[in-house]
Scaffold this active site. Sequence first.
Site, PDB file in Angstrom:
ATOM      1  N   LYS A 141      50.565  45.310 -92.966  1.00  0.00           N
ATOM      2  CA  LYS A 141      52.001  45.238 -94.461  1.00  0.00           C
ATOM      3  C   LYS A 141      51.178  44.025 -94.978  1.00  0.00           C
ATOM      4  O   LYS A 141      51.088  43.439 -95.182  1.00  0.00           O
ATOM      5  CB  LYS A 141      52.579  43.718 -93.973  1.00  0.00           C
ATOM      6  CG  LYS A 141      54.109  43.550 -95.384  1.00  0.00           C
ATOM      7  CD  LYS A 141      55.231  42.469 -94.213  1.00  0.00           C
ATOM      8  CE  LYS A 141      56.213  42.776 -95.686  1.00  0.00           C
ATOM      9  NZ  LYS A 141      55.517  41.714 -96.597  1.00  0.00           N
ATOM     10  N   ASP A 143      49.914  42.903 -98.645  1.00  0.00           N
ATOM     11  CA  ASP A 143      50.676  41.383 -99.327  1.00  0.00           C
ATOM     12  C   ASP A 143      50.195  42.214-100.813  1.00  0.00           C
ATOM     13  O   ASP A 143      49.394  41.710-101.840  1.00  0.00           O
ATOM     14  CB  ASP A 143      49.974  40.293 -99.265  1.00  0.00           C
ATOM     15  CG  ASP A 143      51.096  39.390-100.099  1.00  0.00           C
ATOM     16  OD1 ASP A 143      52.158  39.151-100.178  1.00  0.00           O
ATOM     17  OD2 ASP A 143      50.268  37.828 -99.117  1.00  0.00           O
ATOM     18  N   ARG A 162      59.945  47.552-107.373  1.00  0.00           N
ATOM     19  CA  ARG A 162      61.248  47.503-106.611  1.00  0.00           C
ATOM     20  C   ARG A 162      62.348  46.497-107.843  1.00  0.00           C
ATOM     21  O   ARG A 162      63.983  46.939-107.086  1.00  0.00           O
ATOM     22  CB  ARG A 162      61.117  46.548-105.780  1.00  0.00           C
ATOM     23  CG  ARG A 162      62.018  46.811-104.794  1.00  0.00           C
ATOM     24  CD  ARG A 162      62.193  45.865-103.437  1.00  0.00           C
ATOM     25  NE  ARG A 162      61.131  44.786-102.865  1.00  0.00           N
ATOM     26  CZ  ARG A 162      60.729  44.260-102.118  1.00  0.00           C
ATOM     27  NH1 ARG A 162      60.515  45.309-100.651  1.00  0.00           N
ATOM     28  NH2 ARG A 162      60.274  43.765-102.171  1.00  0.00           N
ATOM     29  N   TYR A 249      53.572  54.220 -98.228  1.00  0.00           N
ATOM     30  CA  TYR A 249      54.181  54.109 -96.664  1.00  0.00           C
ATOM     31  C   TYR A 249      54.604  54.735 -95.886  1.00  0.00           C
ATOM     32  O   TYR A 249      56.137  54.266 -95.095  1.00  0.00           O
ATOM     33  CB  TYR A 249      53.362  52.926 -96.364  1.00  0.00           C
ATOM     34  CG  TYR A 249      54.248  51.522 -97.032  1.00  0.00           C
ATOM     35  CD1 TYR A 249      55.349  51.884 -97.396  1.00  0.00           C
ATOM     36  CD2 TYR A 249      53.596  50.773 -97.820  1.00  0.00           C
ATOM     37  CE1 TYR A 249      56.341  50.748 -98.115  1.00  0.00           C
ATOM     38  CE2 TYR A 249      54.082  50.007 -98.258  1.00  0.00           C
ATOM     39  CZ  TYR A 249      55.332  49.672 -98.734  1.00  0.00           C
ATOM     40  OH  TYR A 249      56.138  48.795 -99.951  1.00  0.00           O
ATOM     41  N   LYS A 313      57.280  50.729 -87.027  1.00  0.00           N
ATOM     42  CA  LYS A 313      58.829  51.557 -87.685  1.00  0.00           C
ATOM     43  C   LYS A 313      58.993  52.947 -86.767  1.00  0.00           C
ATOM     44  O   LYS A 313      58.515  52.629 -85.795  1.00  0.00           O
ATOM     45  CB  LYS A 313      58.654  52.550 -88.836  1.00  0.00           C
ATOM     46  CG  LYS A 313      58.497  51.487 -90.089  1.00  0.00           C
ATOM     47  CD  LYS A 313      57.254  52.746 -90.994  1.00  0.00           C
ATOM     48  CE  LYS A 313      58.007  51.476 -92.263  1.00  0.00           C
ATOM     49  NZ  LYS A 313      56.898  51.999 -94.087  1.00  0.00           N
ATOM     50  N   LYS A 337      55.060  38.894 -88.846  1.00  0.00           N
ATOM     51  CA  LYS A 337      54.510  37.862 -90.172  1.00  0.00           C
ATOM     52  C   LYS A 337      53.561  37.299 -88.931  1.00  0.00           C
ATOM     53  O   LYS A 337      53.821  36.993 -88.350  1.00  0.00           O
ATOM     54  CB  LYS A 337      55.551  37.247 -90.817  1.00  0.00           C
ATOM     55  CG  LYS A 337      56.573  38.394 -91.514  1.00  0.00           C
ATOM     56  CD  LYS A 337      56.040  38.676 -92.937  1.00  0.00           C
ATOM     57  CE  LYS A 337      56.182  38.438 -93.664  1.00  0.00           C
ATOM     58  NZ  LYS A 337      57.126  38.212 -94.727  1.00  0.00           N
ATOM     59  N   CYS A 442      48.286  -5.121 -85.163  1.00  0.00           N
ATOM     60  CA  CYS A 442      48.993  -4.622 -83.868  1.00  0.00           C
ATOM     61  C   CYS A 442      50.389  -4.599 -84.566  1.00  0.00           C
ATOM     62  O   CYS A 442      50.999  -6.087 -84.440  1.00  0.00           O
ATOM     63  CB  CYS A 442      49.378  -4.606 -83.275  1.00  0.00           C
ATOM     64  SG  CYS A 442      50.004  -3.285 -82.308  1.00  0.00           S
ATOM     65  N   CYS A 460      44.463  -2.497 -81.372  1.00  0.00           N
ATOM     66  CA  CYS A 460      44.907  -3.494 -81.359  1.00  0.00           C
ATOM     67  C   CYS A 460      43.865  -3.856 -79.812  1.00  0.00           C
ATOM     68  O   CYS A 460      43.990  -3.249 -78.348  1.00  0.00           O
ATOM     69  CB  CYS A 460      46.353  -3.310 -80.317  1.00  0.00           C
ATOM     70  SG  CYS A 460      46.768  -4.803 -79.650  1.00  0.00           S
ATOM     71  N   CYS A 466      49.698  -6.227 -74.930  1.00  0.00           N
ATOM     72  CA  CYS A 466      50.543  -5.510 -75.967  1.00  0.00           C
ATOM     73  C   CYS A 466      51.850  -4.576 -75.154  1.00  0.00           C
ATOM     74  O   CYS A 466      51.276  -3.201 -74.676  1.00  0.00           O
ATOM     75  CB  CYS A 466      49.551  -4.459 -76.660  1.00  0.00           C
ATOM     76  SG  CYS A 466      50.348  -3.597 -78.140  1.00  0.00           S
TER      77      CYS A 466
HETATM   78 ZN    ZN Z   1      49.592  -4.857 -79.811  1.00  0.00          ZN
END
Ligand code: ZN
Length: 719
Positions: A141, A143, A162, A249, A313, A337, A442, A460, A466
């Site tokens: 196709k 572009d 077109r 085409y 096609k 595409k 943290c 951290c 934690c």
């Molecule tokens: Zn932490």
Amino acid sequence: MYAHHYWGLTVNGSSETIAIDDLTVEQADQELARLAAILGKANRDYHTADAPTLDDATFDALKRRSASIEVRFPALKRKDSLTDTVGAAPSDGFQKISHAQRMLSLGNAFTDEDVFEFDARIRKFLGFSDNDGLDYTAEPKIDGLSLSLRYENGELVQAATRGDGEVGENVTLNAKTIADIPHRIANAPTIFEVRGEVYMSTQDFAALNNRQLAAGAKPFANPRNAAAGSLRQLDSAITKSRPLRFFAYAWGEISTAFAQTQSGAMAQLKNFGFPINDLTKICKNPVDLVAHYQSIEERRSTLGYDIDGVVYKVDDLELQKRLGFRSTTPRWAIAHKFPAELAWTRLNDIEIQVGRTGALSPVARLAPVTVGGVVVSNATLHNEDYIAGRGGDGELIREGRDIRVGDWVQVYRAGDVIPKIKDVDISKRDANAAPFSFPAFCPECGSAAVREDGDAVRRCTGGLICPAQATERLKHFVGRAAFDIDGLGAKQVEQFYADGWITTPADIFTLKDRYSTGLQQLKNREGWGEKSADKLFSAIEDKRQISLRRLLFALGIRHVGDASAGLIAGHYSSWAALELALTSASIGEGAEWDELLSIDGVGAVMATSLILAFQNDAERASIDRLVAHLNVQDAVKIENVDSPVSGKVVVFTGTMDRMSRAEAKARAEALGAKVSGSISAKTDLLIAGPGAGSKATKAIGLGIKTIDEDEWLALIDGL
Ligand SMILES: [Zn+2]
């Protein structure tokens, strides 16, 4: 986390980011008006001013959103809705021409599945069985810009763009300056409209832009814009100076039929003197179509002109006629595409996530945008240097442009991995936008977040205190390639952690002792019952027996992934040997260190990380508490395996009937094979079950040996 097709972000309560299902009638009406304005302007800019103001991916995403809202609220559909239109109304500078036959656009396919569905739809429409022959043509196709050429008695009398499909612009004089377009054709039907694409080669485009720059004029954004801008010059002398090309085409009005098939028609067009694309191929089924698509995609950057997909096609023109059209697109053709790899969007926020190793990872929250056929709303920002515009060695990236909340950023996806930010447009930056300030603490536990020398990442320092690190470690521990405990996923782990039932992996194996009797019981928790609780307890029992590889991976030691865990387990073979080696090793010296580095795939960074994990008191205590509950199975020594797949790279795809994918993978590795997740030139063998899809297609394209499950079992029989 990286949600696809996710529109549910809310920004200032504006209707633009409300999920379509949640829109009220008023919001939907407002949203359609807003989209119509944006799309209308973008469409005019694209077709009339030859300078796009919205990239294709964004345009498509907004158009789809508009169409989806119209489906939900048909009464709100606007008169100026773009969802049924093709292209834009012609500009005022050219004489208008009504096309004798409408110039249509094509429906799109984005995935291999879409192509198989396209074939299935056609077969259903025609009443064809799967065995009835149905040929397709597949062509790149181009572009560029569509053009319709009208020949009467062999003479080129008119060339029209077109436009909106019904009415185009008369560009006859300009078209006549294009060398690829014949002015006269011999032995053609009396009335003969040839359609095709005007384009500019990438080389000519680069040269043209150099000339533009030298002359102080604005360069074109891409070859398509350059071709459109050149063809639609009011002075045809300018068009003549531009190196435009043409591929034929299709055709419009013809006085007498000139072929029975699409491919026959293309051959005729070539005989008449029109250039046709030599990558056009006849394909017998959707597998062939996808294979041809892939081979064209691989050559895409080397073709010398831009293409944005492959058009399929139905070859038989009689069948094309039977299939006909639905609203604006033919049923007998589709454009497959290529992924739009790049798209611009707004960075709404930067959030910091804390991972299992304590790394503070910045995540971009984006206004959703389609990239490669997928809607993306999050992207990784890597680390603080990346945000600031510096690379791993302190070098400038993006020419030093930093990224700020509110910026327009360019998103890309490489392969199927997490989307990333490629660039930022600082010309659109708000004057008040402040540089992003990366947190020094943290956000989850408040501990200092520090950057060690040579580490790109801020971490951290809270360790196991934690909550973010602890829960991420637990989630990793129960993950698919680790302990993989039925009924204990990320969600359950988070809940158990929040209630203090499980804080480290060892706690999983005492869950039954603590919560199957007494005051607090698992079966009484919300969402649980007697049956599910028993099931979980027994699933946990099953995993007391675990392979060395899974255990090592499950520990979540930095830099030690699933594949490395397999190599290390294969080398030391037993938990006792591995533990002894890592407990007595010194970083950077000694026999144990040398032995670690002798393992293929283990480097100094991973070796150091392993030793630190086993020699840090808190970490080690946690590991020992866990292992006390386990029966660790020895690994098969990889180097001793003598099998037909030893040293081979194998890939499994599709479904397996006699064993799970995980088991098949484990068997193959035990036999010395390297199991990979994706097909490449290095693949030796593909084992494809039913529903194998694109991997099988790709393997065929690469000439890789493909066998089914039975053949695989026969191959490894008795081993
Ligand atoms: Zn932490």
